[in-house]
Design a protein around this motif. Structure first.
Motif, short mmCIF file in Angstrom:
data_model
loop_
_atom_site.label_atom_id
_atom_site.label_comp_id
_atom_site.label_asym_id
_atom_site.label_seq_id
_atom_site.Cartn_x
_atom_site.Cartn_y
_atom_site.Cartn_z
N GLU A 167 0.82 -1.21 0.00
CA GLU A 167 0.00 0.00 0.00
C GLU A 167 0.86 1.27 0.00
N ILE A 168 1.99 1.22 0.68
CA ILE A 168 2.89 2.39 0.66
C ILE A 168 3.45 2.59 -0.75
N ILE A 169 3.79 1.50 -1.41
CA ILE A 169 4.28 1.60 -2.80
C ILE A 169 3.22 2.23 -3.69
N GLU A 170 1.97 1.78 -3.56
CA GLU A 170 0.89 2.35 -4.37
C GLU A 170 0.73 3.84 -4.12
N ALA A 171 0.85 4.24 -2.85
CA ALA A 171 0.74 5.66 -2.52
C ALA A 171 1.89 6.46 -3.12
N MET A 172 3.09 5.88 -3.10
CA MET A 172 4.27 6.59 -3.59
C MET A 172 4.35 6.62 -5.11
N LEU A 232 1.99 7.85 -6.82
CA LEU A 232 1.28 9.06 -7.22
C LEU A 232 2.27 10.09 -7.76
N PRO A 233 1.88 10.82 -8.81
CA PRO A 233 2.84 11.70 -9.51
C PRO A 233 3.44 12.81 -8.66
N LYS A 234 2.78 13.22 -7.59
CA LYS A 234 3.31 14.32 -6.79
C LYS A 234 4.25 13.86 -5.68
N VAL A 235 4.45 12.55 -5.57
CA VAL A 235 5.35 12.02 -4.54
C VAL A 235 6.70 11.71 -5.15
N TYR A 236 7.76 12.21 -4.54
CA TYR A 236 9.11 11.89 -5.02
C TYR A 236 9.33 10.38 -5.01
N ASP A 237 9.99 9.88 -6.05
CA ASP A 237 10.39 8.47 -6.11
C ASP A 237 11.64 8.29 -5.25
N PHE A 238 11.41 8.30 -3.96
CA PHE A 238 12.53 8.33 -3.02
C PHE A 238 12.14 7.59 -1.75
N ILE A 239 13.04 6.74 -1.26
CA ILE A 239 12.80 6.06 0.00
C ILE A 239 14.09 6.02 0.82
N HIS A 240 13.98 6.46 2.07
CA HIS A 240 15.10 6.44 3.00
C HIS A 240 14.88 5.24 3.92
N LEU A 241 15.68 4.19 3.70
CA LEU A 241 15.48 2.91 4.38
C LEU A 241 16.80 2.47 5.01
N PRO A 242 17.06 2.86 6.26
CA PRO A 242 18.33 2.49 6.90
C PRO A 242 18.50 0.98 7.02
N ILE A 243 19.74 0.52 6.85
CA ILE A 243 20.03 -0.90 7.02
C ILE A 243 20.98 -1.11 8.21
N GLN A 244 21.93 -0.20 8.42
CA GLN A 244 22.90 -0.19 9.53
C GLN A 244 23.98 -1.26 9.43
#
Length: 424
Positions: A237-242, A244-256
């Motif tokens: 569902e988060i992917i579907e939301a992202m 949308l054309p006004k959302v940057y194609d960007f994800i900050h996903l820490p791995i550490q």
């Protein structure tokens, strides 16, 4: 009365400073950009890393020596994480805790009159829809929740920000709508962990993103850092939301770390396989996605084999942005009871990973040379020109454009941190 505010740290802390300033202005207290003009100085502290701790500690001591006649107030994470040290270096300083920002005017007025006031402790007060300083920026920061659900062994920030407190979607959308109507062209949704949003209130991050992104106007939405373990149950569902054309194609996903053993010892709550599954789904559904990761080098239990696994993971996922941190003990953090790895080992690993980082990010950026990109121009460059962001949130240097405009550019060159372009 005139107040100068100096802020350190993350986007969330910058928004806290805007709230402090907004509360002061609402109470007819002036904000000044020149410290020499001020009567009261507020140091809004960050405490996430040792170098930052040293920086804010030095700043507080320096200000007391340089401006003995000015009143000094300390706000931010240091207030809750390390009050003992703060009392030692600034016994005459007042404090404003991160959850007491609505009392900023009272603290400033009392401090100006010679009192030492310390407003600390946790609160469920919302930080959405409250007075904020309008500094004319085209980027508007909205704090969607505060605190986290994590128990990471290396972290001290959670002691300052407390348990998760999500703010209502309706309020967040209302603030975004008002900001866009007032000229903002980038909405940044920020938190200690945006993926935790709604876990305490029953609402969902994906619904929030959709509602903000479907507002009228020409703007972009940037979603802040997501903890992998909290995105697991809502990935699709988060992917579907992202999308949308006004959302940057960007994800900050820490791995550490690239080692399951180390992740477990860090109490991160997810595995490498789960992390790779999340990344794979995003890249499949949003091919141009920019992946930003955080990596800690030299966690106390990290062996050479564990470190090699981290290097291999980065080479495999090829993030466009890599934030590296050398492990250092933090006040109250569980891992601080462990012996640190030898300094020479830390130095060697950090240097090697820094070289790998630059190579990976530059290679990823150079793949864009020659392409045509849609860019939102968000700020002036410190060395001239303007800085824009592609639809994938990669910084681009652009000339001869207007702030707030959407332009089409051709990418002419790339470094490890930004792109160069010519206007089409």
């Amino acid at each position: 009365m005139k107040v100068y505010i100096e802020t350190y740290g993350c986007t969330f802390n910058k928004a806290d400073a805007q709230i402090i300033a907004g509360v002061l202005l609402e109470n007819e207290i002036d904000i000044v950009d020149n410290i020499d003009e001020s009567d009261v100085i507020i140091v809004n502290t960050c405490y996430v890393k040792l170098p930052t701790e040293n920086k804010v500690t030095y700043k507080i001591q320096q200000l007391q020596q340089k401006y003995p006649d000015k009143k000094i107030i300390v706000s931010g994470c240091m207030v809750e994480i390390d009050p003992e040290k703060l009392e030692k270096i600034g016994p005459d300083c007042s404090w404003i805790g991160p959850h007491q920002l609505n009392k900023s005017a009272d603290v400033v007025n009392a401090t100006y009159c010679g009192d030492v006031v310390r407003e600390c402790g946790f609160s469920k007060e919302s930080k959405v829809g409250v007075p904020k300083l309008d500094d004319g920026s085209l980027i508007h920061i909205i704090q969607i929740c505060e605190g986290c659900l994590g128990a990471c062994t290396f972290c001290c920030t959670r002691f300052a920000r407390g348990p998760l407190n999500s703010y209502p979607i309706a309020d967040i959308v209302g603030e975004a709508k008002e900001a866009i109507e007032n000229g903002a062209c980038e909405i940044q949704l920020t938190a200690q962990d945006t993926a935790a949003f709604g876990r305490d209130s029953g609402e969902k991050l994906s619904d929030l993103i959709k509602e903000v992104a479907n507002l009228e106007g020409d703007f972009r939405v940037r979603v802040g850092m997501m903890h992998p373990k909290n995105i697991l149950n809502d990935v699709d569902e988060i992917i579907e939301a992202m999308k949308l054309p006004k959302v940057y194609d960007f994800i900050h996903l820490p791995i550490q770390s690239g080692s399951d053993k180390v992740l477990s010892e860090m109490r991160r709550g997810h595995t490498i396989e789960q992390y790779l599954d999340i990344v794979s789904k995003f890249k499949k559904e949003i091919p141009d996605i920019t992946l930003a990761v955080d990596v800690i080098v030299g966690y106390p239990t990290e062996t050479d084999d564990d470190f090699d696994m981290t290097v291999d993971l980065l080479k495999k996922i090829k993030p466009s942005l890599i934030h590296l941190s050398k492990y250092q003990h933090r006040k109250g953090a569980i891992s601080s009871s462990l012996p640190e790895i030898p300094p020479e080992v830390m130095k060697k690993r950090s240097k090697f990973l820094s070289e790998i980082k630059s190579k990976i990010t530059e290679e990823e950026n150079k793949l864009l040379v020659g392409t045509t990109q849609n860019v939102l121009v968000v700020e002036e460059g410190s060395k001239g020109g303007f800085i824009g962001k592609t639809d994938s949130y990669i910084p681009v240097i652009v000339d001869n454009v207007e702030l707030g405009s959407f332009v089409t550019v051709k990418i002419t060159d790339a470094t490890a941190t930004y792109l160069k372009s010519e206007l089409l």
